[in-house]
Design a protein around this motif. Structure first.
Motif, mmCIF file in Angstrom:
data_model
loop_
_atom_site.group_PDB
_atom_site.id
_atom_site.type_symbol
_atom_site.label_atom_id
_atom_site.label_comp_id
_atom_site.label_asym_id
_atom_site.label_seq_id
_atom_site.Cartn_x
_atom_site.Cartn_y
_atom_site.Cartn_z
ATOM 1 N N ASP A 170 -10.886 12.167 -4.990
ATOM 2 C CA ASP A 170 -10.438 13.509 -6.385
ATOM 3 C C ASP A 170 -11.261 14.513 -4.625
ATOM 4 O OD1 ASP A 170 -9.617 14.775 -8.958
ATOM 5 O OD2 ASP A 170 -12.626 15.433 -8.208
ATOM 6 N N GLY A 171 -10.001 15.611 -5.545
ATOM 7 C CA GLY A 171 -11.011 16.565 -3.909
ATOM 8 C C GLY A 171 -12.247 17.344 -4.645
ATOM 9 N N ASP A 172 -12.849 17.425 -5.815
ATOM 10 C CA ASP A 172 -14.154 18.167 -5.860
ATOM 11 C C ASP A 172 -15.503 16.556 -5.327
ATOM 12 O OD1 ASP A 172 -13.184 20.369 -7.006
ATOM 13 O OD2 ASP A 172 -14.271 19.455 -9.455
ATOM 14 N N ASN A 173 -15.065 16.104 -5.274
ATOM 15 C CA ASN A 173 -16.216 14.558 -5.396
ATOM 16 C C ASN A 173 -15.234 14.640 -3.319
ATOM 17 O OD1 ASN A 173 -15.990 14.236 -7.771
ATOM 18 N ND2 ASN A 173 -15.059 12.580 -7.423
ATOM 19 N N LYS A 217 -4.503 17.737 -12.717
ATOM 20 C CA LYS A 217 -4.754 16.209 -11.614
ATOM 21 C C LYS A 217 -5.386 15.373 -11.394
ATOM 22 C CE LYS A 217 -5.529 19.111 -8.115
ATOM 23 N NZ LYS A 217 -5.085 20.045 -9.037
ATOM 24 N N SER A 218 -6.935 15.269 -11.798
ATOM 25 C CA SER A 218 -7.587 14.049 -11.155
ATOM 26 C C SER A 218 -8.083 13.816 -12.587
ATOM 27 C CB SER A 218 -9.550 15.020 -11.608
ATOM 28 O OG SER A 218 -9.423 15.751 -9.930
ATOM 29 N N THR A 219 -7.056 14.049 -13.786
ATOM 30 C CA THR A 219 -7.269 13.511 -15.710
ATOM 31 C C THR A 219 -5.732 12.449 -14.951
ATOM 32 O OG1 THR A 219 -8.362 15.186 -16.371
ATOM 33 C CG2 THR A 219 -7.169 13.552 -18.188
ATOM 34 N N VAL A 220 -5.034 12.725 -15.099
ATOM 35 C CA VAL A 220 -3.628 11.633 -14.668
ATOM 36 C C VAL A 220 -4.518 10.793 -13.553
ATOM 37 C CG1 VAL A 220 -1.812 11.459 -14.324
ATOM 38 C CG2 VAL A 220 -1.730 13.364 -15.472
ATOM 39 N N PRO A 269 0.640 -0.849 0.136
ATOM 40 C CA PRO A 269 0.060 -0.161 0.229
ATOM 41 C C PRO A 269 1.213 1.052 0.062
ATOM 42 C CG PRO A 269 0.013 -1.228 2.201
ATOM 43 C CD PRO A 269 0.620 -2.317 0.885
ATOM 44 N N CYS A 270 0.192 2.578 -0.837
ATOM 45 C CA CYS A 270 1.044 3.881 -0.398
ATOM 46 C C CYS A 270 0.487 5.120 -0.755
ATOM 47 C CB CYS A 270 2.080 3.607 -1.800
ATOM 48 S SG CYS A 270 1.396 3.718 -3.102
ATOM 49 N N LEU A 271 0.758 6.105 -0.889
ATOM 50 C CA LEU A 271 -0.479 7.425 -1.106
ATOM 51 C C LEU A 271 0.311 8.249 -1.967
ATOM 52 C CD1 LEU A 271 -2.483 9.011 -0.745
ATOM 53 C CD2 LEU A 271 -1.373 9.724 1.371
ATOM 54 N N LEU A 272 -0.127 7.901 -3.565
ATOM 55 C CA LEU A 272 -0.039 9.044 -4.531
ATOM 56 C C LEU A 272 -0.784 10.059 -4.326
ATOM 57 C CD1 LEU A 272 -0.262 6.478 -7.279
ATOM 58 C CD2 LEU A 272 1.593 7.260 -6.461
ATOM 59 N N TRP A 273 0.274 10.667 -3.860
ATOM 60 C CA TRP A 273 -1.029 12.651 -4.040
ATOM 61 C C TRP A 273 -0.351 13.240 -4.570
ATOM 62 C CZ3 TRP A 273 -3.245 13.664 1.712
ATOM 63 C CH2 TRP A 273 -3.498 14.926 1.045
ATOM 64 N N TYR A 274 -0.926 13.663 -5.609
ATOM 65 C CA TYR A 274 -0.703 14.785 -6.497
ATOM 66 C C TYR A 274 -1.213 15.518 -6.364
ATOM 67 C CZ TYR A 274 -1.639 10.134 -9.078
ATOM 68 O OH TYR A 274 -1.779 9.517 -9.537
ATOM 69 N N THR A 275 -0.355 16.671 -6.762
ATOM 70 C CA THR A 275 -0.617 18.020 -6.168
ATOM 71 C C THR A 275 -0.431 18.688 -7.651
ATOM 72 O OG1 THR A 275 -0.296 20.450 -4.357
ATOM 73 C CG2 THR A 275 1.757 18.666 -5.089
ATOM 74 N N THR A 300 -4.757 10.662 -4.241
ATOM 75 C CA THR A 300 -5.377 12.205 -3.491
ATOM 76 C C THR A 300 -5.109 12.896 -4.535
ATOM 77 O OG1 THR A 300 -3.922 12.765 -2.537
ATOM 78 C CG2 THR A 300 -5.634 11.298 -1.206
ATOM 79 N N ALA A 301 -6.328 13.261 -5.684
ATOM 80 C CA ALA A 301 -6.408 14.477 -6.149
ATOM 81 C C ALA A 301 -6.538 16.107 -5.741
ATOM 82 C CB ALA A 301 -6.900 14.130 -7.835
ATOM 83 N N PHE A 302 -5.924 16.489 -5.297
ATOM 84 C CA PHE A 302 -6.042 17.864 -4.532
ATOM 85 C C PHE A 302 -5.358 18.933 -4.915
ATOM 86 C CE2 PHE A 302 -8.492 14.969 -1.847
ATOM 87 C CZ PHE A 302 -8.885 15.673 -1.797
ATOM 88 N N ILE A 303 -5.429 20.113 -5.040
ATOM 89 C CA ILE A 303 -4.693 21.186 -5.111
ATOM 90 C C ILE A 303 -3.811 21.413 -4.219
ATOM 91 C CG2 ILE A 303 -3.955 23.675 -5.542
ATOM 92 C CD1 ILE A 303 -6.818 24.332 -6.506
ATOM 93 N N SER A 304 -4.036 21.511 -2.582
ATOM 94 C CA SER A 304 -3.633 20.996 -1.453
ATOM 95 C C SER A 304 -1.589 22.261 -1.829
ATOM 96 C CB SER A 304 -2.818 19.760 -0.943
ATOM 97 O OG SER A 304 -1.388 19.059 -2.077
#
Length: 208
Positions: free
Chosen positions: A61-64, A39-42, A26-32, A103-107
């Motif tokens: 996803d951030g919006d969801n 972000k969300s598309t990729v 397990p791991c966390l891919l943190w898209y920023t 996680t796809a957030f601007i963060s």
């Protein structure tokens, strides 16, 4: 605020046992990245590849998330921090379940991304910087947000009147202006393969 009358309850099944059952690490891919960076598309393209490989994964996803769990939060600095705190805790639960989480957030704040990393075991946090120039993000403007921000209709918009802390040493650096979505997704999956998060048997199954 934590209450004084709660005690951590140890579970019979460990994270390691759940991961072993799924035959993955397990791991966390943190898209920023900025709004419109991709972000969300990729992240969705990567999730589709992982599914094809037979991996157990989930995309937050951030919006969801703002439609439910974080629906009570706005976009002030304080609320952005709380938004990331909550999603960090949720992502950790998914990690404990043995999943490969995205996680796809601007963060926008480096300090918040650092706190998310601190919640996980060493090596589990993978920062994915979706590096797209703001000029291109504005050209894309899929939700019309930049236009509204420029017109003053949206306040605290990252890149316009709210700052973005550019990642200094991301584990994965993706440039959507120079690569196709498919190439970006493959770059990220290749990293997971190289680091041993995805077992070789999955790769062999895909190639076969």
């Amino acid at each position: 605020m934590k209450t004084e009358n709660t005690v951590w309850h140890e579970q019979h099944i460990s994270k390691e046992q759940r991961a072993a059952l799924k035959k993955q690490t397990p791991c966390l891919l943190w898209y920023t990245g900025l709004s419109g960076s991709g972000k969300s598309t990729v992240a969705n393209a990567v999730d589709a590849l992982l599914f094809k490989l037979g991996c157990h994964s989930y995309l937050l996803d951030g919006d969801n998330v703002r439609h439910g769990l974080n629906g009570d939060l706005g976009f002030s600095d304080e609320e952005r921090i709380e938004n990331i705190r909550r999603i960090s805790e949720v992502a950790k639960l998914f990690i404990d379940a043995g999943l490969i989480v995205s996680t796809a957030f601007i963060s926008p704040f480096a300090s918040d991304r650092a706190l998310a990393k601190e919640k996980l075991a060493s090596g589990e946090f993978i920062e994915v910087f979706i590096d797209t120039p703001i000029s291109i993000c504005e050209q894309r403007d899929p939700k019309g947000l930049y236009k509204k921000a420029r017109a003053g209709e949206i306040k605290d918009f990252t890149g316009i009147d709210s700052s973005y802390d550019v990642p200094q040493a991301p584990q994965i650096h993706v440039k959507t202006a120079e690569q196709s979505i498919e190439q970006c997704a493959q770059q990220i999956v290749n990293h997971l393969i190289a680091q041993g998060f995805i077992p070789a048997s999955c790769i062999e199954q895909l190639e076969g």
